[in-house]
Design an enzyme around this catalytic site. Structure first.
Site, PDB file in Angstrom:
ATOM      1  CG  HIS A   1     -11.477   0.369  -0.403  1.00 57.52           C
ATOM      2  ND1 HIS A   1     -10.725   1.119  -1.267  1.00 57.52           N
ATOM      3  CD2 HIS A   1     -10.750   0.326   0.747  1.00 57.52           C
ATOM      4  CE1 HIS A   1      -9.613   1.522  -0.657  1.00 57.52           C
ATOM      5  NE2 HIS A   1      -9.613   1.042   0.569  1.00 57.52           N
TER       6      HIS A   1
ATOM      7  CE1 TYR B   1      -6.614   4.405  -1.643  1.00 59.18           C
ATOM      8  CE2 TYR B   1      -4.846   3.931  -0.108  1.00 59.18           C
ATOM      9  CZ  TYR B   1      -6.143   3.744  -0.541  1.00 59.18           C
ATOM     10  OH  TYR B   1      -6.962   2.898   0.134  1.00 59.18           O
TER      11      TYR B   1
ATOM     12  CE  LYS C   1      -7.799  -3.085  -3.776  1.00 61.78           C
ATOM     13  NZ  LYS C   1      -8.308  -2.125  -2.802  1.00 61.78           N
TER      14      LYS C   1
ATOM     15  CB  THR D   1      -6.678   2.300  -4.806  1.00 65.13           C
ATOM     16  OG1 THR D   1      -5.959   1.073  -4.643  1.00 65.13           O
ATOM     17  CG2 THR D   1      -8.010   2.204  -4.083  1.00 65.13           C
TER      18      THR D   1
ATOM     19  NE  ARG E   1     -14.987 -12.679   4.815  1.00 66.17           N
ATOM     20  CZ  ARG E   1     -14.533 -11.539   4.285  1.00 66.17           C
ATOM     21  NH1 ARG E   1     -13.458 -11.528   3.518  1.00 66.17           N
ATOM     22  NH2 ARG E   1     -15.129 -10.398   4.526  1.00 66.17           N
TER      23      ARG E   1
ATOM     24  CB  SER F   1      -0.893   0.000   1.247  1.00 64.54           C
ATOM     25  OG  SER F   1      -1.483   1.266   1.448  1.00 64.54           O
TER      26      SER F   1
HETATM   27  C1  LIG Z   1      -7.447  -2.646   7.289  1.00 59.37           C
HETATM   28  C2  LIG Z   1      -7.588  -2.453   5.798  1.00 59.37           C
HETATM   29  C3  LIG Z   1      -6.790  -1.510   5.155  1.00 59.37           C
HETATM   30  C4  LIG Z   1      -6.887  -1.335   3.772  1.00 59.37           C
HETATM   31  N1  LIG Z   1      -6.031  -0.469   3.132  1.00 59.37           N
HETATM   32  C5  LIG Z   1      -6.075  -0.368   1.780  1.00 59.37           C
HETATM   33  C6  LIG Z   1      -5.112   0.429   1.090  1.00 59.37           C
HETATM   34  O1  LIG Z   1      -4.219   1.014   1.665  1.00 59.37           O
HETATM   35  N2  LIG Z   1      -5.224   0.487  -0.270  1.00 59.37           N
HETATM   36  C7  LIG Z   1      -6.204  -0.168  -0.973  1.00 59.37           C
HETATM   37  O2  LIG Z   1      -6.249  -0.080  -2.207  1.00 59.37           O
HETATM   38  N3  LIG Z   1      -7.104  -0.939  -0.333  1.00 59.37           N
HETATM   39  C8  LIG Z   1      -7.054  -1.062   1.007  1.00 59.37           C
HETATM   40  N4  LIG Z   1      -7.944  -1.897   1.653  1.00 59.37           N
HETATM   41  C9  LIG Z   1      -8.906  -2.679   0.847  1.00 59.37           C
HETATM   42  C10 LIG Z   1      -8.297  -4.023   0.446  1.00 59.37           C
HETATM   43  O3  LIG Z   1      -7.230  -3.856  -0.459  1.00 59.37           O
HETATM   44  C11 LIG Z   1      -9.321  -4.945  -0.224  1.00 59.37           C
HETATM   45  O4  LIG Z   1      -9.949  -4.265  -1.290  1.00 59.37           O
HETATM   46  C12 LIG Z   1     -10.403  -5.450   0.743  1.00 59.37           C
HETATM   47  O5  LIG Z   1      -9.869  -5.673   2.019  1.00 59.37           O
HETATM   48  C13 LIG Z   1     -11.017  -6.741   0.214  1.00 59.37           C
HETATM   49  O6  LIG Z   1     -12.076  -7.161   1.001  1.00 59.37           O
HETATM   50  P1  LIG Z   1     -11.952  -8.291   2.152  1.00 59.37           P
HETATM   51  O7  LIG Z   1     -11.311  -7.593   3.315  1.00 59.37           O
HETATM   52  O8  LIG Z   1     -13.350  -8.709   2.385  1.00 59.37           O
HETATM   53  O9  LIG Z   1     -11.060  -9.405   1.618  1.00 59.37           O
HETATM   54  C14 LIG Z   1      -7.836  -2.091   3.032  1.00 59.37           C
HETATM   55  C15 LIG Z   1      -8.631  -3.038   3.689  1.00 59.37           C
HETATM   56  C16 LIG Z   1      -8.507  -3.230   5.049  1.00 59.37           C
HETATM   57  C17 LIG Z   1      -9.357  -4.292   5.718  1.00 59.37           C
END
Ligand SMILES: Cc1cc2nc3c(=O)[nH]c(=O)nc-3n(C[C@H](O)[C@H](O)[C@H](O)COP(=O)(O)O)c2cc1C
Length: 373
Positions: A266, A137, A242, A163, A301, A113
């Site tokens: 997301h 980002y 994304k 993203t 999951r 990230s």
């Molecule tokens: C704690 C957390 C932080 C995240 N930070 C980012 C990030 O920095 N950049 C990004 O593109 N997506 C971020 N996401 C989204 C994830 O990349 C991803 O799209 C998402 O977690 C997928 O869903 P799931 O948690 O049900 O597997 C984050 C998700 C979580 C849970």
């Protein structure tokens, strides 16, 4: 107990979630689990997987199986990638490095990230030849963004993930109030030479000014097609977009020259009430070119979920919360165990569905659940 899995560790998503809930502090747990608003988007993701059922295909020779896929010149052990996650060092001390180490060991690509908790070069060093992509980002300063891209290219990241679905405001966000933005997630910017020269010094001695500048520029409210086109010119790296849910946006990204997309809401953390990503995948896949790489995340999951996503046309899936609970609760060992389970379940589903290799997986292996209930 399945072979190769550590003793006494949970073996399911629910088990890991419960373990994380009871073993890490509430703020950290909520940081992982939180969604926007009522978390309808997060629930929709999980529900969308329940709408589909696998249809096993038998009487096939599946003694030899290969679950690997190639990804823009690299190879992944399975069509599973670690989603970009900000603040891994908050989830678990040294979390970025634990993820880098285990991902490399198991051949699972890691997407780092923009708000990682370590400079991207140090994470890269931990990975050797391990497959890594950098998630960018869109911020408010193109010169710094360009510098981040250059650094990613130089330190062996083989693709960029831009993203596009996150604005820096989540009213009614259910996550923790205690996440310390000053302590976690500034490292990639703070280690950037262009950021440092704009600051006129090093962020360690100009703490307040550095944090103010970072907060001001780190996230743009959105990104236009022209701005995406500009990012595409910054490096030779393939760029994936994304955060796409609408089929027309998927087609636009393809037309603009993106190398692929990630269908994603997301993880339900951006816009409450949005469509589940597996639901969106179906229409996106019908709209873009047959060979255009489409990844999906949100709600994965288990290895069976991976199989469903691929049968519906995804080239691979990203996992977020599933790996974060393992990492948060039991560090490297937890993450290793989660990933082994996901890969093992996926391979088992491949076998029962009669797929010898990932490209054998197809639409005939999945059916709508409601046609049979
Ligand atoms: C704690 C957390 C932080 C995240 N930070 C980012 C990030 O920095 N950049 C990004 O593109 N997506 C971020 N996401 C989204 C994830 O990349 C991803 O799209 C998402 O977690 C997928 O869903 P799931 O948690 O049900 O597997 C984050 C998700 C979580 C849970």
């Amino acid at each position: 107990m399945k072979k190769g899995l550590a003793k006494d560790l949970p073996q399911s998503y629910e088990g890991w979630e419960a373990y994380a809930r009871s073993s890490i502090d509430d703020e950290r747990y909520r940081y992982i689990a939180g969604g926007a608003g009522y978390d309808e988007g997060g629930r929709a993701n999980v529900e969308s997987f329940r709408k589909w059922r696998l249809v096993p295909r038998v009487l096939r020779d599946v003694k030899e199986r290969d679950s690997s896929i190639s990804l823009f010149g690299g190879t992944a052990a399975a069509p599973i990638l670690l989603a970009p996650v900000r603040g891994l060092g908050y989830v678990r001390r040294e979390g970025d490095f634990a993820a880098a180490k285990v991902a490399t060991e198991l051949g699972v690509p890691l997407i780092v990230s923009t708000f990682a908790t370590a400079p991207i070069e140090s994470i890269a060093q931990t990975m050797g030849n391990g497959l890594r992509w950098f998630q960018l980002y869109p911020g408010k300063d193109p010169e710094i963004m360009k510098s981040l891209v250059r650094r990613a290219e130089t330190s062996g990241y083989s693709a960029l993930v831009v993203t596009v679905d996150k604005a820096d405001n989540y009213p009614h966000y259910q996550g923790p109030r205690g996440y310390d933005f000053e302590k976690y997630g500034t490292e990639v910017y703070y280690s950037d030479p262009v950021f440092r020269s704009k600051l006129g010094g090093d962020p360690e001695s100009k703490r307040d000014a550095a944090f103010r500048l970072w907060k001001e520029i780190r996230l743009a409210p959105g990104i236009s097609a022209d701005e995406l086109s500009l990012i595409l010119t910054w490096s030779k790296l393939p760029v994936l977009v994304k955060g796409i849910l609408h089929p027309d946006d998927a087609r636009l990204a393809e037309e603009l020259g993106a190398a692929g997309i990630v269908v994603s809401n997301h993880g339900g953390r951006s816009l409450d009430g949005d469509v589940g990503s597996l639901d969106a995948l179906v229409s996106v896949r019908e709209t873009v070119g047959k060979d255009f790489p489409v990844f999906v995340d949100g709600g994965v999951r288990s290895g069976v979920d991976v199989m469903k996503a691929l049968a519906l046309g995804a080239n691979g899936v990203l996992v977020g919360k599933a790996y974060l609970y393992g990492l948060g609760a039991a560090g490297e060992e937890g993450l290793r165990s989660v990933l082994r389970s996901l890969i093992g379940e996926f391979e088992s589903a491949m076998r029962i569905c009669g797929a010898k290799k990932v490209s054998d997986i197809g639409r005939s292996m999945v059916t709508k659940a409601w046609m049979h209930d």
